[in-house]
Design an enzyme around this catalytic site. Structure first.
Site, PDB file in Angstrom:
ATOM      1  CD  GLU A 150      -2.891  -1.069   2.455  1.00 47.55           C
ATOM      2  OE1 GLU A 150      -2.831  -0.308   3.366  1.00 47.55           O
ATOM      3  OE2 GLU A 150      -3.909  -1.960   2.444  1.00 47.55           O
ATOM      4  CD  GLU A 266      -4.806  -7.889   2.006  1.00 47.84           C
ATOM      5  OE1 GLU A 266      -5.854  -7.170   2.420  1.00 47.84           O
ATOM      6  OE2 GLU A 266      -3.543  -7.707   2.015  1.00 47.84           O
TER       7      GLU A 266
HETATM    8  C1  GLA Z   1      -5.181  -4.268   4.177  1.00 43.96           C
HETATM    9  C2  GLA Z   1      -3.882  -5.011   4.569  1.00 43.96           C
HETATM   10  C3  GLA Z   1      -4.385  -6.498   5.581  1.00 43.96           C
HETATM   11  C4  GLA Z   1      -5.578  -5.888   6.312  1.00 43.96           C
HETATM   12  C5  GLA Z   1      -6.622  -5.346   5.630  1.00 43.96           C
HETATM   13  C6  GLA Z   1      -7.855  -5.257   6.918  1.00 43.96           C
HETATM   14  O1  GLA Z   1      -5.592  -4.863   3.233  1.00 43.96           O
HETATM   15  O2  GLA Z   1      -2.961  -5.356   3.804  1.00 43.96           O
HETATM   16  O3  GLA Z   1      -3.380  -6.671   6.268  1.00 43.96           O
HETATM   17  O4  GLA Z   1      -5.110  -5.212   7.378  1.00 43.96           O
HETATM   18  O5  GLA Z   1      -6.360  -4.165   5.181  1.00 43.96           O
HETATM   19  O6  GLA Z   1      -8.120  -6.423   7.472  1.00 43.96           O
END
Ligand code: GLA
Length: 357
Positions: A150, A266
């Site tokens: 990020e 994710e």
């Molecule tokens: C981001 C992070 C994850 C987690 C999510 C929320 O995507 O990469 O590690 O913190 O937010 O759970």
């Protein structure tokens, strides 16, 4: 008497037949069905590591820790490394015979403020120490790491490449070139400690054109700087009503074009559109479940179409009883974004992603 015998025989035959049919129609394990495509996995946390039955967990062949490998969990104070919680997840994966994805080494969030004290040399040294320790600790047990998470800006200004509110970026005096060198150093260090790792850049909203383009620029610059980057992780926190699958495909293709592997790292599909401000859904209806399942199916399908370059799809949790989406972006609003329901029963989504020849 004879009649009775026949009835009993018929009953037994019917029972055997129905058992046989049940066996035939029993669903294959997700990881078996996807064996020739890519890894399928889930995030676990210390709260959920033992929540789900073996029957469920054996579907997966890659596991990631939701929070337990983040900087604040592993090195809360300088020089104090704690692996107990992360070990729970790694041991669980090993029990399942699954790979482990490491998440994450360099991130602005869930990182203690002491990391950013002093000048750039101090910060870089801490980054190296952390990577040496953590990657070294799990060498041979973790197959891939999110090295950087990020760093891209959400701004609509295409010239603003990096998020401004990051201690890492600030340590570089918000100088893009200096920052890229720092990120490249992180990749180089991880590779030096464990040359067998696959190394990823990971971010959200990479399906969106503007962020896709920023990610392409970042990857190009990292490669130019000699960073041993192998792949891009598209987080995949979507909502099933708002997702345009073509955007996901375009991003996958853009990253693959750069020589990157792609993982969806994710995945969850919220029941709510991003701007929804109405009442929380007290349950997830069959219609909603079906519509959500279609979108899950599309995502797994477009990834299958790129099986040589897609390495895994990982959902951010297992079942709807435990999901960060219950508190994001709205606190205390029940969400239903995963493959199993609140009772850990398979949802339509699971059937849908298994439904292909
Ligand atoms: C981001 C992070 C994850 C987690 C999510 C929320 O995507 O990469 O590690 O913190 O937010 O759970």
């Amino acid at each position: 008497m004879k009649f009775k015998k026949i009835t009993v025989l018929t009953l037994i035959t019917m029972m055997i037949a129905s058992i046989l049919t049940a066996c035939e129609t029993e669903q294959p394990l997700l990881k078996d069905k996807y064996a020739e495509y890519y890894n399928v996995g889930v995030a676990l946390s210390k709260n959920t590591v033992n929540s789900y039955s073996d029957e469920i967990m054996t579907n997966f062949n890659i596991i990631v820790a939701e929070n337990e490998m983040k900087w604040e969990s592993i090195q809360p104070n300088e020089g104090q490394f704690r692996y107990t919680s992360a070990d729970l997840i790694v041991e669980k994966a090993e029990e399942l015979g699954a790979e482990v994805r490491g998440h994450v080494l360099v991130w602005h969030s869930q990182t203690p403020s002491w990391v950013f004290r002093g000048d750039l040399d101090d910060v870089r040294e801490r980054m190296f120490t952390h990577i040496e320790n953590v990657v070294g600790n799990y060498k041979g047990r973790i197959s891939e790491w999110d090295v950087v998470n990020e760093v891209l800006s959400d701004s609509s200004d295409p010239n603003e490449l990096f998020r401004q509110d990051s201690g890492w970026y600030e340590a570089c005096g918000k100088d893009d070139d200096v920052f890229i060198q720092l990120l490249a150093d992180a990749f180089k260090k991880a590779k030096e400690v464990d040359p067998d790792l696959m190394l990823y850049y990971n971010d959200y909203n990479l399906n969106q054109q503007i962020k896709r383009e920023k990610c392409v620029t970042l990857v190009e610059k990292l490669i130019e700087s000699g960073a041993p980057i192998d792949g891009v992780g598209m987080q995949g926190h979507y909502d099933y009503q708002g997702l345009n699958i073509q955007d996901v495909e375009d991003s996958m293709d853009a990253f693959i074009e750069l020589g990157m592997k792609v993982a969806i790292t994710e995945l969850d599909l919220s029941a709510y559109t991003w701007n929804y401000s109405g009442e929380a859904y007290s349950e997830f209806s069959k219609e909603q479940e079906k519509a959500q399942a279609e979108v899950f199916a599309q995502i797994y399908e477009v990834a299958r179409d790129r099986k040589d370059d897609v390495t895994s799809i990982i959902t951010w949790g297992v079942a709807d009883d435990y999901t960060w989406k219950d508190n994001f972006p709205v606190m205390n609003r029940k969400d239903y974004p995963l493959l199993f329901d609140v009772f850990s029963e398979p949802k339509e989504a699971l059937n849908a992603i298994l439904d292909f020849e």
